[in-house]
Design a protein around this motif. Structure first.
Motif, PDB file in Angstrom:
ATOM      1  N   ASP A  85       0.816  -1.221   0.000  1.00 49.65           N
ATOM      2  CA  ASP A  85       0.000   0.000   0.000  1.00 49.65           C
ATOM      3  C   ASP A  85       0.848   1.269   0.000  1.00 49.65           C
ATOM      4  O   ASP A  85       0.331   2.356  -0.219  1.00 49.65           O
ATOM      5  N   ARG A  86       2.146   1.154   0.234  1.00 53.67           N
ATOM      6  CA  ARG A  86       3.011   2.343   0.297  1.00 53.67           C
ATOM      7  C   ARG A  86       3.188   2.994  -1.068  1.00 53.67           C
ATOM      8  O   ARG A  86       3.166   4.213  -1.192  1.00 53.67           O
ATOM      9  N   ALA A  87       3.406   2.193  -2.104  1.00 53.13           N
ATOM     10  CA  ALA A  87       3.624   2.741  -3.450  1.00 53.13           C
ATOM     11  C   ALA A  87       2.808   1.991  -4.489  1.00 53.13           C
ATOM     12  O   ALA A  87       3.130   2.005  -5.666  1.00 53.13           O
ATOM     13  N   GLY A  88       1.763   1.323  -4.032  1.00 53.16           N
ATOM     14  CA  GLY A  88       0.979   0.542  -4.966  1.00 53.16           C
ATOM     15  C   GLY A  88      -0.475   0.458  -4.558  1.00 53.16           C
ATOM     16  O   GLY A  88      -0.888   1.000  -3.533  1.00 53.16           O
ATOM     17  N   LYS A  89      -1.211  -0.250  -5.384  1.00 49.14           N
ATOM     18  CA  LYS A  89      -2.615  -0.533  -5.107  1.00 49.14           C
ATOM     19  C   LYS A  89      -2.848  -2.007  -5.378  1.00 49.14           C
ATOM     20  O   LYS A  89      -2.292  -2.563  -6.327  1.00 49.14           O
ATOM     21  N   THR A  90      -3.675  -2.604  -4.544  1.00 54.71           N
ATOM     22  CA  THR A  90      -3.994  -4.023  -4.659  1.00 54.71           C
ATOM     23  C   THR A  90      -5.428  -4.169  -5.139  1.00 54.71           C
ATOM     24  O   THR A  90      -6.336  -3.528  -4.599  1.00 54.71           O
ATOM     25  N   PHE A  91      -5.618  -5.021  -6.127  1.00 50.96           N
ATOM     26  CA  PHE A  91      -6.931  -5.254  -6.725  1.00 50.96           C
ATOM     27  C   PHE A  91      -7.268  -6.732  -6.607  1.00 50.96           C
ATOM     28  O   PHE A  91      -6.397  -7.588  -6.762  1.00 50.96           O
ATOM     29  N   GLU A  92      -8.542  -7.030  -6.366  1.00 48.05           N
ATOM     30  CA  GLU A  92      -8.978  -8.412  -6.214  1.00 48.05           C
ATOM     31  C   GLU A  92      -9.969  -8.760  -7.314  1.00 48.05           C
ATOM     32  O   GLU A  92     -10.889  -7.990  -7.605  1.00 48.05           O
ATOM     33  N   ASP A  93      -9.769  -9.928  -7.950  1.00 42.78           N
ATOM     34  CA  ASP A  93     -10.710 -10.355  -8.988  1.00 42.78           C
ATOM     35  C   ASP A  93     -11.898 -11.069  -8.344  1.00 42.78           C
ATOM     36  O   ASP A  93     -11.942 -11.264  -7.128  1.00 42.78           O
ATOM     37  N   LEU A  94     -12.868 -11.472  -9.129  1.00 40.97           N
ATOM     38  CA  LEU A  94     -14.077 -12.052  -8.573  1.00 40.97           C
ATOM     39  C   LEU A  94     -13.871 -13.437  -7.977  1.00 40.97           C
ATOM     40  O   LEU A  94     -14.737 -13.934  -7.263  1.00 40.97           O
ATOM     41  N   ASP A  95     -12.711 -14.072  -8.189  1.00 37.80           N
ATOM     42  CA  ASP A  95     -12.374 -15.336  -7.544  1.00 37.80           C
ATOM     43  C   ASP A  95     -11.576 -15.132  -6.260  1.00 37.80           C
ATOM     44  O   ASP A  95     -11.236 -16.087  -5.577  1.00 37.80           O
ATOM     45  N   GLY A  96     -11.231 -13.886  -5.933  1.00 40.48           N
ATOM     46  CA  GLY A  96     -10.477 -13.598  -4.725  1.00 40.48           C
ATOM     47  C   GLY A  96      -8.974 -13.524  -4.923  1.00 40.48           C
ATOM     48  O   GLY A  96      -8.233 -13.297  -3.972  1.00 40.48           O
ATOM     49  N   TYR A  97      -8.493 -13.698  -6.161  1.00 41.70           N
ATOM     50  CA  TYR A  97      -7.056 -13.584  -6.442  1.00 41.70           C
ATOM     51  C   TYR A  97      -6.694 -12.111  -6.550  1.00 41.70           C
ATOM     52  O   TYR A  97      -7.501 -11.288  -6.984  1.00 41.70           O
ATOM     53  N   ARG A  98      -5.448 -11.796  -6.192  1.00 39.77           N
ATOM     54  CA  ARG A  98      -5.044 -10.402  -6.107  1.00 39.77           C
ATOM     55  C   ARG A  98      -3.918 -10.036  -7.069  1.00 39.77           C
ATOM     56  O   ARG A  98      -3.019 -10.837  -7.325  1.00 39.77           O
ATOM     57  N   VAL A  99      -4.004  -8.791  -7.554  1.00 44.78           N
ATOM     58  CA  VAL A  99      -3.013  -8.207  -8.452  1.00 44.78           C
ATOM     59  C   VAL A  99      -2.587  -6.876  -7.840  1.00 44.78           C
ATOM     60  O   VAL A  99      -3.435  -6.070  -7.454  1.00 44.78           O
ATOM     61  N   VAL A 100      -1.279  -6.659  -7.750  1.00 42.90           N
ATOM     62  CA  VAL A 100      -0.752  -5.399  -7.251  1.00 42.90           C
ATOM     63  C   VAL A 100      -0.165  -4.625  -8.428  1.00 42.90           C
ATOM     64  O   VAL A 100       0.596  -5.176  -9.220  1.00 42.90           O
ATOM     65  N   LEU A 101      -0.530  -3.362  -8.539  1.00 42.97           N
ATOM     66  CA  LEU A 101       0.115  -2.444  -9.463  1.00 42.97           C
ATOM     67  C   LEU A 101       0.985  -1.526  -8.614  1.00 42.97           C
ATOM     68  O   LEU A 101       0.475  -0.725  -7.829  1.00 42.97           O
ATOM     69  N   GLU A 102       2.278  -1.711  -8.721  1.00 43.21           N
ATOM     70  CA  GLU A 102       3.268  -0.994  -7.902  1.00 43.21           C
ATOM     71  C   GLU A 102       3.850   0.155  -8.702  1.00 43.21           C
ATOM     72  O   GLU A 102       4.344  -0.048  -9.820  1.00 43.21           O
ATOM     73  N   ASN A 103       3.795   1.363  -8.158  1.00 43.57           N
ATOM     74  CA  ASN A 103       4.300   2.547  -8.845  1.00 43.57           C
ATOM     75  C   ASN A 103       5.762   2.760  -8.487  1.00 43.57           C
ATOM     76  O   ASN A 103       6.134   3.681  -7.775  1.00 43.57           O
ATOM     77  N   SER A 104       6.624   1.857  -8.990  1.00 37.43           N
ATOM     78  CA  SER A 104       8.073   1.958  -8.766  1.00 37.43           C
ATOM     79  C   SER A 104       8.787   0.993  -9.707  1.00 37.43           C
ATOM     80  O   SER A 104       8.174   0.160 -10.362  1.00 37.43           O
ATOM     81  N   ASP A 105      10.106   1.149  -9.754  1.00 38.25           N
ATOM     82  CA  ASP A 105      10.945   0.193 -10.474  1.00 38.25           C
ATOM     83  C   ASP A 105      11.148  -1.022  -9.596  1.00 38.25           C
ATOM     84  O   ASP A 105      11.110  -0.938  -8.373  1.00 38.25           O
ATOM     85  N   TRP A 106      11.433  -2.138 -10.206  1.00 33.54           N
ATOM     86  CA  TRP A 106      11.778  -3.321  -9.432  1.00 33.54           C
ATOM     87  C   TRP A 106      13.230  -3.324  -9.154  1.00 33.54           C
ATOM     88  O   TRP A 106      14.056  -3.010  -9.956  1.00 33.54           O
TER      89      TRP A 106
END
Length: 127
Positions: A106-127
């Protein structure tokens, strides 16, 4: 070694999940199959990328639910404007914005959940 990564998982909502990931992450349908030994599937990705996703449904069987709230697909998107657009696309595609189980995301990203409960994070940074 040059490799290509396939992330595969089952779902009871094959077309709806494929639509969410296609719209939310801007992916293309690379391939699909029907009734391959009782399985249906859709592969999503972008041509030339070293990964793609496969969603499958086993006819007559119920898929297990997502393992935990901390099983994640993480995409690093360093450009802020590009990241904001992707976050908006995720909610428009039907993903639910959720508080991350691990507060780090949550510090530099947002977490999204699909309708099956699986999660995807979009991180606003370089790896």
């Amino acid at each position: 070694m040059k490799a290509h990564l396939r992330v595969a998982r089952p779902t009871d909502n094959l077309q709806a999940i494929a639509d969410m990931y296609q719209k939310g992450l801007g992916l293309d349908i690379l391939s699909h199959f029907e009734d391959h030994e009782g399985f249906d599937g859709i592969m999503l990705g972008n041509q030339g990328m070293p990964y793609h996703f496969e969603f499958t449904h086993h006819r007559g069987h119920e898929a297990d639910k997502s393992p935990t709230r901390d099983n994640l697909l993480v995409f690093y998107i360093p450009d802020g404007e590009h990241w904001e657009k992707h976050c908006q696309r995720m909610t428009e595609a039907g993903f639910k914005l959720v508080k991350s189980y691990n507060p780090y995301w949550d510090r530099a990203g947002k977490t999204f959940e699909d309708l099956d409960g699986y999660r995807v994070v979009l991180e606003n940074s370089d790896w």
